[in-house]
Design a protein around this motif. Structure first.
Motif, short mmCIF file in Angstrom:
data_model
loop_
_atom_site.label_atom_id
_atom_site.label_comp_id
_atom_site.label_asym_id
_atom_site.label_seq_id
_atom_site.Cartn_x
_atom_site.Cartn_y
_atom_site.Cartn_z
N CYS A 81 -0.47 4.13 7.59
CA CYS A 81 -0.46 3.36 6.34
C CYS A 81 -0.92 4.18 5.13
CB CYS A 81 -1.36 2.13 6.47
SG CYS A 81 -0.81 0.99 7.72
N LYS A 82 -0.26 3.94 4.01
CA LYS A 82 -0.69 4.54 2.75
C LYS A 82 -1.70 3.66 2.04
CE LYS A 82 3.52 7.18 1.83
NZ LYS A 82 4.67 7.39 0.90
N GLU A 83 -1.78 2.40 2.45
CA GLU A 83 -2.76 1.48 1.89
C GLU A 83 -3.40 0.68 3.02
OE1 GLU A 83 -0.88 -1.84 -0.36
OE2 GLU A 83 0.94 -0.64 -0.18
N ASN A 84 -4.19 -0.31 2.68
CA ASN A 84 -4.92 -1.10 3.68
C ASN A 84 -3.97 -1.69 4.74
OD1 ASN A 84 -6.00 -3.82 4.68
ND2 ASN A 84 -7.82 -2.82 3.86
N PRO A 85 -4.22 -1.42 6.03
CA PRO A 85 -3.32 -1.90 7.08
C PRO A 85 -3.10 -3.42 7.06
CG PRO A 85 -4.84 -0.30 8.00
CD PRO A 85 -5.30 -0.58 6.61
N ALA A 86 -4.15 -4.17 6.74
CA ALA A 86 -4.01 -5.63 6.68
C ALA A 86 -3.01 -6.03 5.60
CB ALA A 86 -5.37 -6.28 6.43
N ARG A 87 -3.10 -5.37 4.47
CA ARG A 87 -2.16 -5.67 3.38
C ARG A 87 -0.74 -5.27 3.77
NH1 ARG A 87 -2.40 -3.34 -2.85
NH2 ARG A 87 -0.45 -4.28 -3.54
N VAL A 88 -0.59 -4.11 4.41
CA VAL A 88 0.73 -3.66 4.86
C VAL A 88 1.34 -4.69 5.81
CG1 VAL A 88 1.96 -1.91 6.20
CG2 VAL A 88 0.26 -1.21 4.52
N LEU A 89 0.52 -5.17 6.75
CA LEU A 89 1.01 -6.16 7.71
C LEU A 89 1.41 -7.46 7.02
CD1 LEU A 89 1.64 -7.06 10.57
CD2 LEU A 89 -0.79 -7.60 10.89
N GLU A 90 0.59 -7.94 6.12
CA GLU A 90 0.91 -9.17 5.38
C GLU A 90 2.25 -9.02 4.65
OE1 GLU A 90 -0.49 -12.11 5.12
OE2 GLU A 90 -2.68 -11.97 5.39
N VAL A 94 6.88 -2.45 0.94
CA VAL A 94 6.89 -2.82 2.37
C VAL A 94 7.73 -4.08 2.58
CG1 VAL A 94 5.43 -3.68 4.24
CG2 VAL A 94 4.72 -1.68 2.92
N THR A 95 7.55 -5.06 1.73
CA THR A 95 8.28 -6.33 1.88
C THR A 95 9.78 -6.13 1.76
OG1 THR A 95 6.41 -7.58 1.02
CG2 THR A 95 8.55 -8.66 0.96
N GLU A 96 10.20 -5.37 0.77
CA GLU A 96 11.63 -5.14 0.58
C GLU A 96 12.22 -4.32 1.72
OE1 GLU A 96 13.70 -6.59 -1.56
OE2 GLU A 96 11.92 -7.73 -2.14
N ALA A 97 11.45 -3.36 2.23
CA ALA A 97 11.92 -2.55 3.36
C ALA A 97 12.14 -3.41 4.59
CB ALA A 97 10.91 -1.44 3.66
N ALA A 98 11.21 -4.32 4.86
CA ALA A 98 11.35 -5.23 6.00
C ALA A 98 12.55 -6.16 5.81
CB ALA A 98 10.06 -6.03 6.19
#
Length: 219
Positions: free
Chosen positions: A24-33, A205-209
């Motif tokens: 992760c480039k940022e907080n993993p919790a935020r990436v997951l959300e 992340v959201t757009e990639a998903a």
């Protein structure tokens, strides 16, 4: 959450996100959300690589990410660490060829949890199936830099071979998969695709998903 039923598992594997703090480039919790917002259908906690957390810090992160998954009803699977999966009552585990055999893992985690096994040949696939695997992870389909000891990429050859031989177990492709090439993996016979950096390193992340999910469902 029992997702071992073959049909529901095939749906669950569609957009399979794998991640740990080193990815992760940022907080993993935020990436997951953000990834969940984009439409991932399953999450695998894989805390490996340079500067990976260990001990209590690893458990703490796993619990935090598991709670996020539970809140959004996303299955939470642990990579390799059977003891951690049992401690957290995770929805399942994913193991490789260097880990304990699937049959031994099944005895440890019981019959309600999912077991995924990475396979690289027909013989490995059959051994995993006999040992109680619920799905296969097949790859690397395309070249990948995420896993330092990854085998050479082999395209969709094994996926096609297993389907041609009538093997109907759910399959997820892994390795170098992006929104641009995901459709070819589904067309070869996979039920879903698993990615790490295609989502975790994306500018959005959201757009990639969302993009990955769209390609998977278009096939």
């Amino acid at each position: 959450m029992n997702i071992r039923n073959s049909d529901s598992l095939k749906e669950t594997l569609k957009v399979y996100f794998i991640m740990g703090s080193p990815n992760c480039k940022e907080n993993p919790a935020r990436v997951l959300e953000e990834a969940i917002e984009g439409g991932i259908t399953l999450f695998q906690f894989r805390e490996k690589g340079i500067e990976a957390l260990t001990g209590d810090k690893k458990v703490e992160l796993a619990k935090e990410l598991q709670q996020i998954c539970r809140k959004h009803q996303i299955p939470f699977i642990v990579n390799d660490d059977i003891d951690l999966a049992i401690e957290l009552n995770a929805d399942g585990v994913h193991i490789g060829q260097e880990d304990e055999p699937a049959a031994e893992v099944r005895n440890k985690i019981g019959h309600e949890k999912v077991i995924g096994v990475s396979v690289h040949s027909y013989d490995e696939a059959m051994n995993a199936l006999e040992g109680g695997a619920d799905y296969f992870g097949i790859g690397p389909v395309f070249p990948t830099k995420t896993k330092a000891d990854a085998k050479p990429s082999n395209g969709t050859k094994l996926i096609e071979e297993l389907r041609d031989k009538g093997i109907s177990i759910p399959i997820v492709g892994i390795g170098g998969i992006t929104a641009e090439n995901a459709g070819s993996v589904i067309q070869a016979g996979a039920d879903g695709v698993s990615v790490i950096t295609a989502i975790s390193h994306a500018d959005s992340v959201t757009e990639a998903a969302k993009s990955l999910k769209r390609r998977v469902f278009e096939g």
